[in-house]
Design an enzyme around this catalytic site. Sequence first.
Site, mmCIF file in Angstrom:
data_model
loop_
_atom_site.group_PDB
_atom_site.id
_atom_site.type_symbol
_atom_site.label_atom_id
_atom_site.label_comp_id
_atom_site.label_asym_id
_atom_site.label_seq_id
_atom_site.Cartn_x
_atom_site.Cartn_y
_atom_site.Cartn_z
ATOM 1 N N GLU A 136 -6.392 1.740 -2.573
ATOM 2 C CA GLU A 136 -5.563 0.613 -2.977
ATOM 3 C C GLU A 136 -6.108 0.030 -4.267
ATOM 4 O O GLU A 136 -7.206 0.386 -4.708
ATOM 5 C CB GLU A 136 -5.541 -0.469 -1.887
ATOM 6 C CG GLU A 136 -6.912 -1.061 -1.580
ATOM 7 C CD GLU A 136 -6.881 -2.015 -0.406
ATOM 8 O OE1 GLU A 136 -5.792 -2.254 0.128
ATOM 9 O OE2 GLU A 136 -7.946 -2.525 -0.022
ATOM 10 N N GLU A 163 -2.973 6.525 7.872
ATOM 11 C CA GLU A 163 -3.627 7.518 7.042
ATOM 12 C C GLU A 163 -4.802 8.139 7.773
ATOM 13 O O GLU A 163 -5.304 7.584 8.760
ATOM 14 C CB GLU A 163 -4.104 6.901 5.725
ATOM 15 C CG GLU A 163 -5.191 5.868 5.868
ATOM 16 C CD GLU A 163 -5.564 5.217 4.543
ATOM 17 O OE1 GLU A 163 -4.693 5.168 3.641
ATOM 18 O OE2 GLU A 163 -6.707 4.756 4.404
ATOM 19 N N GLU A 169 -9.785 0.938 -5.727
ATOM 20 C CA GLU A 169 -10.681 1.278 -4.623
ATOM 21 C C GLU A 169 -10.435 2.712 -4.162
ATOM 22 O O GLU A 169 -9.294 3.131 -3.958
ATOM 23 C CB GLU A 169 -10.479 0.301 -3.464
ATOM 24 C CG GLU A 169 -10.684 -1.146 -3.874
ATOM 25 C CD GLU A 169 -10.966 -2.065 -2.699
ATOM 26 O OE1 GLU A 169 -11.045 -1.580 -1.560
ATOM 27 O OE2 GLU A 169 -11.110 -3.273 -2.939
ATOM 28 N N LYS A 175 0.809 -1.212 0.000
ATOM 29 C CA LYS A 175 0.000 0.000 0.000
ATOM 30 C C LYS A 175 0.851 1.276 0.000
ATOM 31 O O LYS A 175 0.481 2.277 -0.609
ATOM 32 C CB LYS A 175 -0.947 -0.008 1.202
ATOM 33 C CG LYS A 175 -2.042 -1.061 1.126
ATOM 34 C CD LYS A 175 -2.935 -0.977 2.346
ATOM 35 C CE LYS A 175 -4.140 -1.918 2.236
ATOM 36 N NZ LYS A 175 -3.769 -3.315 2.165
ATOM 37 N N ASN A 233 -6.817 -3.773 -6.037
ATOM 38 C CA ASN A 233 -6.838 -5.229 -5.945
ATOM 39 C C ASN A 233 -6.556 -5.788 -7.336
ATOM 40 O O ASN A 233 -7.355 -5.603 -8.260
ATOM 41 C CB ASN A 233 -8.197 -5.718 -5.440
ATOM 42 C CG ASN A 233 -8.387 -5.388 -3.979
ATOM 43 O OD1 ASN A 233 -7.646 -5.852 -3.120
ATOM 44 N ND2 ASN A 233 -9.386 -4.567 -3.684
ATOM 45 N N ARG A 286 -6.772 -8.444 -9.012
ATOM 46 C CA ARG A 286 -7.422 -9.743 -9.212
ATOM 47 C C ARG A 286 -8.911 -9.511 -9.412
ATOM 48 O O ARG A 286 -9.405 -8.381 -9.313
ATOM 49 C CB ARG A 286 -7.217 -10.629 -7.983
ATOM 50 C CG ARG A 286 -7.672 -9.942 -6.688
ATOM 51 C CD ARG A 286 -7.656 -10.859 -5.495
ATOM 52 N NE ARG A 286 -7.809 -10.161 -4.231
ATOM 53 C CZ ARG A 286 -8.954 -9.710 -3.734
ATOM 54 N NH1 ARG A 286 -10.061 -9.858 -4.417
ATOM 55 N NH2 ARG A 286 -8.991 -9.086 -2.564
#
Length: 666
Positions: free
Chosen positions: A293, A200, A275, A116, A295, A297
């Site tokens: 982030e 964060e 996201e 991240k 993903n 997949r």
Amino acid sequence: MFDKILIANRGEIACRVIMTARKMGVRTVAVYSDADAQSQHVSLADEAVHIGPSPVAESYLQADRIIQAALDTGAQAIHPGYGFLSENPDFVRKVGAAGLTFIGPPASAIDAMGLKDAAKSLMVEAGVPVVPGYQGSNQDPVFLAAEADKIGYPILIKARAGGGGKGMRLVEKPADFETEFEAAQREGQSSFGDPICLIEKYIAQPRHVEIQVFGDQHGNVVHLFERDCSLQRRYQKVIEEAPAPDMPPAVRAAMGQAAVEAAKAIGYVGAGTVEFIADGSDGLKEGGFWFMEMNTRLQVEHPVTEAITGLDLVALQLRVAAGDALPFCQDDLSIDGWAFEARIYAEDVPKGFLPAIGTLNHLAFPAGTTFETGSVRIDSGIRSGDDISPFYDPMIAKVIVHGPDRRTALKMLTAALAQCHVGGATTNIAFLSALSKHAGFQAGNVDTNLIARDLDGLIDTTAPADHIIAAASVLSLGLVPTETGDPWQSLANWRHWSNATYTSRTVHDAEVISRKIEPLSEGRFVVCNGDTSRTIGIIHKAGTQYTLDLDGVQSTLDLVVQGRSIFAFQDGRSFSFEIPDPLAGHSEGADGGDNVFAPMPGMVTIVSAKPGQSVTEGDSLFVLEAMKMEHALRAPRDGIVAEVLVQPGMQVVDGDLLLQMEPEDE
């Protein structure tokens, strides 16, 4: 196109890939552990290869065994599903080195987004907005606490390799920082082999909106619109929808373009999700969303995107991996209707969403499609009689609905959940049903704090109603007329001198329920509870559905008898009753106030309690790791610890005695 592929996964997603591959004429190879030898994905595949014992570290995370299974069976490509090795760049490189195709992004893209902290730095360079925070390499708790002070509380601590809520901690005041930081590090190490964390700013009224992206090997990247995943508990998604409610077209375009730029920046290929966290306090705005982030997949919630776009994302994955270009451009895509997905889990919601295990003796879902878009779609890798084991994620099924608009689709979801009947394990179906009826959710006023904020109103722990207890009591004695047409059935309870009287005993939630039952005529009974008598009649029976009359009030109820268990289902709620074995011995349980028991199977990671220690109600005594999440077990009352029966590293099962306290003074 490939002739044969291997699916390096299990359960629902393995079944999902197999069904699409079958439609495309592609043969499939499944892999399985000891616990999955009789699983549905094994029976659906053309071939199946055993890869090791039940723990994931000894089976589904064994990259070399999986690659060898592909080579031995002649598979040309490997589909990773989601979870396990799906975002492991070393696995991708090994697949390529073996001469096989990885059905997913290149290792370089996973490397770029796998951590991240590095991903955020890369997004800053690409001009994608990111949440304020610290993602550097300094892991000194004192330094990070100072950075948190600069950012301003509340803040989020995140394991940089985390996902699915694992390794994530909300910290609301400085005094809690060190404890939560250590917990996030442990979860990061345990789940991902990486303890490094970032911090964060926590958005007070956040919306979790993600964009589905798709890229091919020819440089084309598009987005397939958004999904709103704001309904979460403990940072894990519960109900997802597409499109997002109250999404202005300008914000959709800006967020979609940001996602496409993020994917292009890392040379992305295949299905992925970018996201974003958005400030939902005053509606969605162009400057009010930030990258969280990516993903790299397929996502669990991909069916809602399939529903509104009419695409099969798994089929697209296979075609892109085989070298085909995307068969459309951005302007060809549009949104059709509205879709919701609800995840049915074996978990005990009133006990804090603790994972549950058990044998699913009864499993019934509403009529609909399976693994392909329809008005009602059920995706599941579980069948009646299967076990929910402690080794894997306890998801039972995904219920997906697709309607012309949000209001209609949400009503369809409520109706579909009411027809989901699971017996043999505690589930979250009642919770999902209550959530689908929540006024704020129905109005589209969603944020990631909704469930936590209104949790008490979403949990119904009321006892079963009188008509449910009466019906279960009658069934426990086998007094309900059968559908055999036997004329002697109607005389089964006839006596020359008076009506027969029976005593029913069932157990619900560890409480013995005793009722006197007097048959009046076929299908009519008097049910006595002490001095109170009620008359129940079975007006009609069709399969498992009963129409009952209790003192003139009619209701419909689904009842299933499996061995010595009775399951009752009504309006999204379920109740189980056990029929005690009269030949079994009885034992008295220990006083729960003097003992701490394991609430689920797992491994003890921390033991804070010591014999002779004085504790206050609520003090943390143990930390138990189950389903890759940490759960604190706390003192049931003020008192003194008498004996600690476990130590760090020990595996325990549900109900194991962990600690005894000295008895309270009389």
